[in-house]
Design a protein around this motif. Structure first.
Motif, short mmCIF file in Angstrom:
data_model
loop_
_atom_site.label_atom_id
_atom_site.label_comp_id
_atom_site.label_asym_id
_atom_site.label_seq_id
_atom_site.Cartn_x
_atom_site.Cartn_y
_atom_site.Cartn_z
N ASP A 37 62.34 38.54 -118.59
CA ASP A 37 62.96 37.41 -119.28
C ASP A 37 63.88 37.92 -120.39
OD1 ASP A 37 61.61 35.59 -117.72
OD2 ASP A 37 59.97 35.31 -119.16
N PRO A 38 64.92 37.17 -120.73
CA PRO A 38 65.84 37.62 -121.77
C PRO A 38 65.27 37.45 -123.17
CG PRO A 38 66.52 35.48 -120.95
CD PRO A 38 65.39 35.93 -120.07
N THR B 278 66.69 36.44 -126.61
CA THR B 278 67.89 35.78 -127.09
C THR B 278 68.14 36.17 -128.54
OG1 THR B 278 67.47 33.92 -125.61
CG2 THR B 278 69.04 33.57 -127.38
N TYR B 279 69.29 36.77 -128.80
CA TYR B 279 69.64 37.22 -130.15
C TYR B 279 69.79 35.98 -131.04
CZ TYR B 279 71.42 40.79 -133.35
OH TYR B 279 71.56 41.68 -134.38
N SER C 12 70.83 33.33 -133.82
CA SER C 12 72.12 33.11 -134.47
C SER C 12 72.07 33.37 -135.97
CB SER C 12 72.59 31.67 -134.22
OG SER C 12 71.64 30.75 -134.71
N ASP D 118 62.26 31.90 -130.90
CA ASP D 118 62.09 31.84 -129.45
C ASP D 118 62.47 33.18 -128.81
OD1 ASP D 118 61.45 29.23 -129.85
OD2 ASP D 118 63.22 28.38 -128.89
N SER D 119 61.64 33.67 -127.93
CA SER D 119 61.79 34.91 -127.15
C SER D 119 61.49 36.16 -127.96
CB SER D 119 63.19 35.02 -126.50
OG SER D 119 64.19 35.39 -127.43
N VAL E 149 73.33 42.80 -128.20
CA VAL E 149 73.53 42.01 -126.99
C VAL E 149 73.92 42.94 -125.85
CG1 VAL E 149 74.96 40.24 -125.90
CG2 VAL E 149 74.10 39.91 -128.23
N VAL F 107 68.61 41.93 -123.83
CA VAL F 107 69.04 41.11 -124.95
C VAL F 107 70.31 40.36 -124.56
CG1 VAL F 107 69.69 41.08 -127.39
CG2 VAL F 107 68.10 42.82 -126.55
N ILE F 108 70.30 39.04 -124.76
CA ILE F 108 71.47 38.23 -124.45
C ILE F 108 71.92 37.45 -125.67
CG2 ILE F 108 70.75 38.00 -122.04
CD1 ILE F 108 70.03 35.06 -122.70
N LYS F 109 73.15 36.98 -125.62
CA LYS F 109 73.68 36.16 -126.71
C LYS F 109 73.15 34.75 -126.59
CE LYS F 109 78.09 34.65 -128.74
NZ LYS F 109 79.58 34.71 -128.61
N ARG F 110 72.81 34.17 -127.72
CA ARG F 110 72.34 32.79 -127.71
C ARG F 110 73.50 31.89 -127.38
NH1 ARG F 110 68.75 30.02 -132.55
NH2 ARG F 110 68.33 28.04 -131.51
#
Length: 264
Positions: free
Chosen positions: A104-105, A107-108, A110, A169-170, A242, A260-263
């Motif tokens: 699962d990712p 999420t970086y 914000s 979250d995450s 990211v 790691v992904i961008k929110r």
């Protein structure tokens, strides 16, 4: 026994992981749940045909800070008093909504510009318990899994408590499964980012043992089946960006990998 939680064809189940090589692993579906008496169904599915989920959905994640001396030192924190005795463990919560599974990712968030990895051994509680004496701690543990206590380091340093920094979250990847037959006292624990080693330590370097931590926690609160305890991280924590792939590997358990992904 290695116990995984997975989904297949829209159904969620627990299964016992069998086999050795990555391409040979299969899941023997469990009748019931692993927190009570259960049987193996004999119905087996290849691991590569299912989606692994977080091995448990905890009511709460109780985390311990500064339980490795070198990690505390690298962030400029003292954990011993003037006579060389360990200070009381720092205890905090990560909410159930922070939990994600293998693959699962992450999420970086914000609100942060400095996200860090923290590889940790996680303890999975197997039965409801409170005020557990040290000699009975093993009776309340179902097993162990890998965890990543992902932390917004700048937020942690800026705010007086860690709820946002460690509870977004995450921020709590768990997995890939629960290992029930394991001696946790001296295991290698490591973290890599994009294949480069960042953290390398041993659970024997914990300032306070798992037994001491569970005694300390259950003096204050009841733990429920499926609750998770994070036991602290060794030195070497560092930034995540990211696109990074972060992997936590613990001897005797396996590897937990997340990207790691961008929110958005």
């Amino acid at each position: 026994m290695r116990i995984a939680r997975f989904s297949i064809d829209g159904n969620v189940a627990f299964g016992a992981v069998e086999g050795s090589g990555p391409d040979e692993l299969v899941l023997d579906i469990i009748k019931g749940i692993p927190f009570a008496d259960f049987e193996l169904s004999g119905t087996k599915v290849p691991l590569n045909k299912v989606r692994l989920l977080p091995p448990v959905l905890p009511n709460k994640v109780v985390a311990i800070g500064r339980n490795y001396a070198e990690h505390a030192a690298e962030l400029g924190n003292a954990i011993f008093d003037s006579e060389g005795r360990p200070e009381a463990p720092i205890t905090f919560f990560k909410p159930s909504t922070s939990v994600v599974g293998p693959g699962d990712p992450i999420t970086y968030p914000s609100f942060s510009q400095d996200l860090h990895h923290e590889a940790e051994l996680a303890v999975v509680i197997g039965r409801m318990c409170r005020e557990v004496p040290k000699e009975r701690v093993k009776d309340v543990i179902l097993g162990y899994t890998c965890a990543n206590d992902v932390t917004a380091r700048d937020v942690q340093q800026r705010e007086k408590q860690w709820a946002r920094a460690k509870g977004f979250d995450s921020s709590c990847p768990l997995g890939p499964w629960i290992e029930t037959d394991l001696d946790p006292r001296d295991l290698t624990i490591q973290c890599t980012v994009n294949g480069e080693q960042r953290q390398l330590g041993r659970t024997s370097d914990m300032v306070r043992s798992i037994e001491d931590l569970i005694v300390h926690i259950t003096e204050a609160m009841t733990l429920l089946p499926g609750d998770v305890i994070l036991t602290g991280t060794p030195a070497g924590v560092g930034p995540l960006n990211v696109g990074d792939e972060v992997a936590v590997t613990i001897e005797g358990i396996g590897t937990l990998t997340n990207k790691v992904i961008k929110r958005g």
